[in-house]
Motif scaffolding. Sequence first.
Motif, PDB file in Angstrom:
ATOM      1  N   LEU A   1      -5.564   6.560   0.734  1.00 52.54           N
ATOM      2  CA  LEU A   1      -6.890   5.397   0.068  1.00 52.54           C
ATOM      3  C   LEU A   1      -5.831   4.268  -0.239  1.00 52.54           C
ATOM      4  O   LEU A   1      -5.941   3.282   0.246  1.00 52.54           O
TER       5      LEU A   1
ATOM      6  N   SER B   1     -12.361  -8.895   2.044  1.00 55.77           N
ATOM      7  CA  SER B   1     -11.149  -9.443   0.740  1.00 55.77           C
ATOM      8  C   SER B   1     -11.406 -10.285   1.539  1.00 55.77           C
ATOM      9  O   SER B   1     -11.785 -11.914   2.394  1.00 55.77           O
TER      10      SER B   1
ATOM     11  N   TYR C   1     -13.162  -5.108  -1.239  1.00 55.16           N
ATOM     12  CA  TYR C   1     -13.919  -4.452  -1.806  1.00 55.16           C
ATOM     13  C   TYR C   1     -13.299  -3.068  -0.125  1.00 55.16           C
ATOM     14  O   TYR C   1     -13.276  -3.478   1.076  1.00 55.16           O
ATOM     15  N   LEU C   2     -13.948  -1.552  -1.101  1.00 54.41           N
ATOM     16  CA  LEU C   2     -13.904  -0.668   0.702  1.00 54.41           C
ATOM     17  C   LEU C   2     -14.925   0.182   0.232  1.00 54.41           C
ATOM     18  O   LEU C   2     -15.429  -0.090  -1.294  1.00 54.41           O
TER      19      LEU C   2
ATOM     20  N   PHE D   1     -13.837  -2.972   5.012  1.00 53.31           N
ATOM     21  CA  PHE D   1     -13.055  -3.704   4.710  1.00 53.31           C
ATOM     22  C   PHE D   1     -12.885  -4.835   3.935  1.00 53.31           C
ATOM     23  O   PHE D   1     -12.638  -5.734   5.591  1.00 53.31           O
TER      24      PHE D   1
ATOM     25  N   GLY E   1      -6.015   0.697   1.493  1.00 53.16           N
ATOM     26  CA  GLY E   1      -6.533  -0.422   0.991  1.00 53.16           C
ATOM     27  C   GLY E   1      -5.354  -2.102   0.735  1.00 53.16           C
ATOM     28  O   GLY E   1      -5.912  -2.851   0.156  1.00 53.16           O
ATOM     29  N   ASP E   2      -4.158  -1.874   1.340  1.00 56.20           N
ATOM     30  CA  ASP E   2      -3.967  -2.572   1.361  1.00 56.20           C
ATOM     31  C   ASP E   2      -3.036  -2.887   2.499  1.00 56.20           C
ATOM     32  O   ASP E   2      -1.777  -3.278   3.083  1.00 56.20           O
TER      33      ASP E   2
ATOM     34  N   ILE F   1     -13.838   1.467  -3.308  1.00 51.18           N
ATOM     35  CA  ILE F   1     -12.901   0.487  -3.732  1.00 51.18           C
ATOM     36  C   ILE F   1     -12.901  -0.931  -4.190  1.00 51.18           C
ATOM     37  O   ILE F   1     -13.509  -1.453  -3.536  1.00 51.18           O
TER      38      ILE F   1
ATOM     39  N   GLY G   1       0.737  -1.225  -0.616  1.00 54.87           N
ATOM     40  CA  GLY G   1      -0.018  -0.334   0.240  1.00 54.87           C
ATOM     41  C   GLY G   1       1.026   1.156   0.183  1.00 54.87           C
ATOM     42  O   GLY G   1       0.584   2.842  -0.563  1.00 54.87           O
TER      43      GLY G   1
ATOM     44  N   MET H   1      -6.781  -2.261  -9.110  1.00 51.68           N
ATOM     45  CA  MET H   1      -8.397  -1.741  -8.299  1.00 51.68           C
ATOM     46  C   MET H   1      -8.948  -0.589  -8.931  1.00 51.68           C
ATOM     47  O   MET H   1      -8.120   0.054 -10.153  1.00 51.68           O
TER      48      MET H   1
END
Length: 267
Positions: free
Chosen positions: A186, A232, A247-248, A230, A190-191, A257, A36, A214
């Motif tokens: 962001l 996953s 997904y976020l 989040f 996201g990671d 996301i 990230g 993404m």
Amino acid sequence: MITFDELIASFADHQNGVHKAVAPQEWSQGRTLYGGMSAALCQVAARQIVGAETPLRAAQFCFVGPAGGNLTGDAELLRRGKSTAIVEATLRTEQGIGTRAILSYGKSRESRIAQDTLKMPDVPPPSDCPWLWGKEPSRENITSFPANFDSRRAGGHMPLSEQADGELLVWVRHHRSAESDQTAALLALGDVLPPACVTMFAEWAPISTMTWSMEILADNIEVKDRWFLFKSVAEHTTDGYSSQAMYLWDEAGNPVIAARQNVTIFV
């Protein structure tokens, strides 16, 4: 300890299009920046070319090698249209390429079509969810990146619980408000979770992300220290590789996301 904003500001300061930084241990995972943060630095380099007014719409990141030690970053405009711009960004180390990215930016346009089927799962609010790892992380003498974030489990499975499938459902946020580049913030968020396949593990084993693609689904997303849900899911894991969907959503339930990630596992 260097904060997210300090690292972003240092990397954004460039000479002749070349950005520089030293990979800090507190934003690393082993011998490399976690994915990230590598993605966030690629965004910073690309943003210098595109400008602040055009939102990031999609990105593809290939994690070629460890991103540790002395880092340099650069970006090249591949194409600029009336409303879009495509940029290639590269994060390099003294040993070679760490991360290579293609980032696609696009201005909003009027459209008759509006469709959304990415509904946020029904979960308790963050304040009612337990810490992902059982307790609030220690933030003294940070030696790896997870302590820079807050993570509360909203559902799914626990890591290392030997489940038959892989699923994580976690509220996440920056522990210290990220006030600088909100798109970079962001990407960093996201990671923040390990790959969902770790819920199938019995014990920790080496994992390495190969690719991360993404799509960013909203304009002008304010990250700061706000919570995001989040999700996953490991959809296919075999032969030492795992393919997962990610997904976020923001707290209001808006999708932010949609992503995919391919990771190598050594278990």
